[in-house]
Design a protein around this motif. Structure first.
Motif, PDB file in Angstrom:
ATOM      1  N   TRP A  35      40.949  37.415  48.126  1.00  0.00           N
ATOM      2  CA  TRP A  35      41.855  38.479  48.538  1.00  0.00           C
ATOM      3  C   TRP A  35      41.317  39.819  48.067  1.00  0.00           C
ATOM      4  O   TRP A  35      40.854  39.960  46.930  1.00  0.00           O
ATOM      5  CB  TRP A  35      43.246  38.246  47.940  1.00  0.00           C
ATOM      6  CG  TRP A  35      43.906  37.007  48.443  1.00  0.00           C
ATOM      7  CD1 TRP A  35      43.783  35.763  47.921  1.00  0.00           C
ATOM      8  CD2 TRP A  35      44.761  36.893  49.572  1.00  0.00           C
ATOM      9  NE1 TRP A  35      44.509  34.875  48.660  1.00  0.00           N
ATOM     10  CE2 TRP A  35      45.137  35.546  49.678  1.00  0.00           C
ATOM     11  CE3 TRP A  35      45.266  37.796  50.506  1.00  0.00           C
ATOM     12  CZ2 TRP A  35      45.977  35.077  50.680  1.00  0.00           C
ATOM     13  CZ3 TRP A  35      46.098  37.335  51.503  1.00  0.00           C
ATOM     14  CH2 TRP A  35      46.457  35.982  51.586  1.00  0.00           C
ATOM     15  N   ARG A  37      42.521  44.039  48.353  1.00  0.00           N
ATOM     16  CA  ARG A  37      43.657  44.897  48.697  1.00  0.00           C
ATOM     17  C   ARG A  37      43.219  46.351  48.833  1.00  0.00           C
ATOM     18  O   ARG A  37      42.205  46.771  48.281  1.00  0.00           O
ATOM     19  CB  ARG A  37      44.768  44.775  47.659  1.00  0.00           C
ATOM     20  CG  ARG A  37      44.419  45.325  46.292  1.00  0.00           C
ATOM     21  CD  ARG A  37      45.535  45.008  45.296  1.00  0.00           C
ATOM     22  NE  ARG A  37      45.256  45.552  43.970  1.00  0.00           N
ATOM     23  CZ  ARG A  37      45.998  45.305  42.892  1.00  0.00           C
ATOM     24  NH1 ARG A  37      47.068  44.522  42.973  1.00  0.00           N
ATOM     25  NH2 ARG A  37      45.673  45.852  41.732  1.00  0.00           N
ATOM     26  N   ARG A  44      39.071  50.023  48.835  1.00  0.00           N
ATOM     27  CA  ARG A  44      39.348  48.592  48.792  1.00  0.00           C
ATOM     28  C   ARG A  44      39.028  48.051  47.405  1.00  0.00           C
ATOM     29  O   ARG A  44      38.055  48.472  46.770  1.00  0.00           O
ATOM     30  CB  ARG A  44      38.522  47.875  49.845  1.00  0.00           C
ATOM     31  CG  ARG A  44      38.966  48.170  51.249  1.00  0.00           C
ATOM     32  CD  ARG A  44      38.000  47.571  52.257  1.00  0.00           C
ATOM     33  NE  ARG A  44      38.447  47.796  53.622  1.00  0.00           N
ATOM     34  CZ  ARG A  44      37.703  47.560  54.693  1.00  0.00           C
ATOM     35  NH1 ARG A  44      36.480  47.083  54.543  1.00  0.00           N
ATOM     36  NH2 ARG A  44      38.188  47.795  55.892  1.00  0.00           N
ATOM     37  N   ASP A  89      50.663  47.422  42.271  1.00  0.00           N
ATOM     38  CA  ASP A  89      50.190  46.318  43.119  1.00  0.00           C
ATOM     39  C   ASP A  89      50.481  46.574  44.594  1.00  0.00           C
ATOM     40  O   ASP A  89      50.055  45.804  45.451  1.00  0.00           O
ATOM     41  CB  ASP A  89      50.852  45.013  42.692  1.00  0.00           C
ATOM     42  CG  ASP A  89      50.437  44.572  41.308  1.00  0.00           C
ATOM     43  OD1 ASP A  89      51.322  44.125  40.537  1.00  0.00           O
ATOM     44  OD2 ASP A  89      49.238  44.665  40.987  1.00  0.00           O
ATOM     45  N   TYR A  93      47.164  43.627  51.596  1.00  0.00           N
ATOM     46  CA  TYR A  93      46.340  42.539  51.058  1.00  0.00           C
ATOM     47  C   TYR A  93      45.643  41.827  52.218  1.00  0.00           C
ATOM     48  O   TYR A  93      46.295  41.384  53.168  1.00  0.00           O
ATOM     49  CB  TYR A  93      47.202  41.553  50.272  1.00  0.00           C
ATOM     50  CG  TYR A  93      47.590  42.079  48.915  1.00  0.00           C
ATOM     51  CD1 TYR A  93      48.481  43.135  48.786  1.00  0.00           C
ATOM     52  CD2 TYR A  93      47.061  41.528  47.749  1.00  0.00           C
ATOM     53  CE1 TYR A  93      48.829  43.648  47.547  1.00  0.00           C
ATOM     54  CE2 TYR A  93      47.413  42.013  46.499  1.00  0.00           C
ATOM     55  CZ  TYR A  93      48.287  43.074  46.410  1.00  0.00           C
ATOM     56  OH  TYR A  93      48.631  43.564  45.175  1.00  0.00           O
ATOM     57  N   GLY A 115      45.643  42.256  57.498  1.00  0.00           N
ATOM     58  CA  GLY A 115      46.308  42.428  56.226  1.00  0.00           C
ATOM     59  C   GLY A 115      47.788  42.135  56.274  1.00  0.00           C
ATOM     60  O   GLY A 115      48.413  42.127  57.332  1.00  0.00           O
TER      61      GLY A 115
END
Length: 122
Positions: A35, A37, A44, A89, A93, A115
């Motif tokens: 993964w 994000r 990125r 966060d 993703y 995503g």
């Protein structure tokens, strides 16, 4: 190759989400799933990765101890359990596949999925 990601959404700080990624279209016996994000206005960022056999896992320092990556070889699916979520966060993703852990960690991956948005906010 197709990668389908599921499980994003809105959660309060301290909450949890579980992302899933299903891979199809070829044999993946030597590849790494992971993964990456991307938050608005930021580059990125590698999040986590797991070898196809599931014998090694990798995490960014920012998520260690909070996120757990697993996989199910029977259906070519990986999962990212995200606990103790923080506003930092918040990002889109992306489920990815790379030829090596290094390629995933450097975001130089071979395949990208669409995503899924994760928003951590009160």
């Amino acid at each position: 190759v197709q990668l389908q990601a599921f499980g994003g959404g809105l959660v309060q700080p301290g909450g949890s989400l579980r992302l899933s990624c299903a891979a199809s279209g070829r044999a993946f016996s030597t590849y790494v799933m992971g993964w990456i994000r991307q938050a608005p206005g930021k580059e990125r960022e590698f999040v986590s990765a797991i070898t196809w056999r599931g014998d090694r896992t990798y995490y960014a320092d920012s998520v260690k101890g909070r996120f757990t990556i697993t996989r199910n070889s029977a259906n070519n699916t990986s999962y990212l359990q995200m606990n103790s979520l923080k506003p930092d966060d918040t990002a889109v993703y992306y489920c990815v596949i790379g030829a090596s852990a290094w390629r995933v960690q450097s975001t130089a991956v071979d395949y990208w999925g669409k995503g899924t948005q994760v928003t951590v906010s009160s």
